[in-house]
Scaffold this motif. Structure first.
Motif, PDB file in Angstrom:
ATOM      1  N   THR A   1       0.826  -1.195   0.000  1.00 36.91           N
ATOM      2  CA  THR A   1       0.000   0.000   0.000  1.00 36.91           C
ATOM      3  C   THR A   1       0.860   1.244   0.000  1.00 36.91           C
ATOM      4  N   SER A   2       0.655   2.103  -0.969  1.00 38.95           N
ATOM      5  CA  SER A   2       1.392   3.351  -1.069  1.00 38.95           C
ATOM      6  C   SER A   2       0.414   4.506  -0.957  1.00 38.95           C
ATOM      7  N   LEU A   3       0.653   5.400  -0.012  1.00 44.92           N
ATOM      8  CA  LEU A   3      -0.245   6.532   0.165  1.00 44.92           C
ATOM      9  C   LEU A   3       0.354   7.828  -0.367  1.00 44.92           C
ATOM     10  N   ALA A   4       1.479   7.734  -1.032  1.00 48.45           N
ATOM     11  CA  ALA A   4       2.109   8.925  -1.589  1.00 48.45           C
ATOM     12  C   ALA A   4       1.454   9.292  -2.916  1.00 48.45           C
ATOM     13  N   ALA A   5       1.124  10.554  -3.081  1.00 44.73           N
ATOM     14  CA  ALA A   5       0.439  10.992  -4.295  1.00 44.73           C
ATOM     15  C   ALA A   5       1.297  10.803  -5.531  1.00 44.73           C
TER      16      ALA A   5
ATOM     17  N   ALA B   1       3.472   8.368  -6.159  1.00 44.12           N
ATOM     18  CA  ALA B   1       3.932   6.994  -6.354  1.00 44.12           C
ATOM     19  C   ALA B   1       3.541   6.483  -7.735  1.00 44.12           C
TER      20      ALA B   1
ATOM     21  N   ALA C   1       1.887   4.364 -10.424  1.00 41.95           N
ATOM     22  CA  ALA C   1       0.607   3.661 -10.446  1.00 41.95           C
ATOM     23  C   ALA C   1       0.756   2.336 -11.175  1.00 41.95           C
TER      24      ALA C   1
ATOM     25  N   ALA D   1      -2.233  -1.138  -4.415  1.00 34.28           N
ATOM     26  CA  ALA D   1      -1.775   0.192  -4.009  1.00 34.28           C
ATOM     27  C   ALA D   1      -2.957   1.091  -3.713  1.00 34.28           C
ATOM     28  N   GLN D   2      -2.680   2.124  -2.927  1.00 31.88           N
ATOM     29  CA  GLN D   2      -3.633   3.208  -2.693  1.00 31.88           C
ATOM     30  C   GLN D   2      -2.846   4.497  -2.809  1.00 31.88           C
ATOM     31  N   GLN D   3      -3.427   5.469  -3.491  1.00 34.56           N
ATOM     32  CA  GLN D   3      -2.758   6.755  -3.680  1.00 34.56           C
ATOM     33  C   GLN D   3      -3.715   7.864  -3.306  1.00 34.56           C
ATOM     34  N   GLU D   4      -3.274   8.739  -2.417  1.00 36.03           N
ATOM     35  CA  GLU D   4      -4.076   9.892  -2.018  1.00 36.03           C
ATOM     36  C   GLU D   4      -3.616  11.119  -2.776  1.00 36.03           C
TER      37      GLU D   4
ATOM     38  N   CYS E   1      -8.881   9.611  -3.593  1.00 32.85           N
ATOM     39  CA  CYS E   1      -7.995   8.480  -3.370  1.00 32.85           C
ATOM     40  C   CYS E   1      -8.209   7.499  -4.509  1.00 32.85           C
TER      41      CYS E   1
END
Length: 89
Positions: free
Chosen positions: A6-10, A12, A14, A74-77, A82
């Motif tokens: 899981t990546s929460l960095a905008a 990162a 995709a 992955a997750q990106q905010e 999100c």
């Protein structure tokens, strides 16, 4: 975090995806239900990209992945939204 990468960095990178679901403006459980419907139409190993604006969606998608056996890749905010990437089991 769970075993999901899981990546929460905008900014990162995709992952590649085969289908996209735009659940912007919807609140739980609708983003999960739309993702579930998309995953049901996909082959094993394919990835769906889900766009949400619900603040609770990050935890919701983590729980959904644990409960269903689908992989949360992955997750990106980003600003107010999100993006979740789920790989079908």
């Amino acid at each position: 975090m769970s075993a999901a990468d899981t990546s929460l960095a905008a900014g990162a990178d995709a992952p590649a995806f085969q289908q996209e679901v735009d659940a912007s403006g919807l609140t739980c459980p609708l983003p999960i239900l739309r993702a579930k419907k998309a995953l049901a139409q996909m082959e094993s190993g394919q990835v769906v990209r889900v766009i949400t604006t619900d603040r609770n969606a990050i935890r919701d998608f983590q729980a959904f992945a644990r409960q269903t056996g689908n992989v949360l890749v992955a997750q990106q905010e980003a600003e107010g939204c999100c993006v979740h990437f789920l790989r079908r089991r």
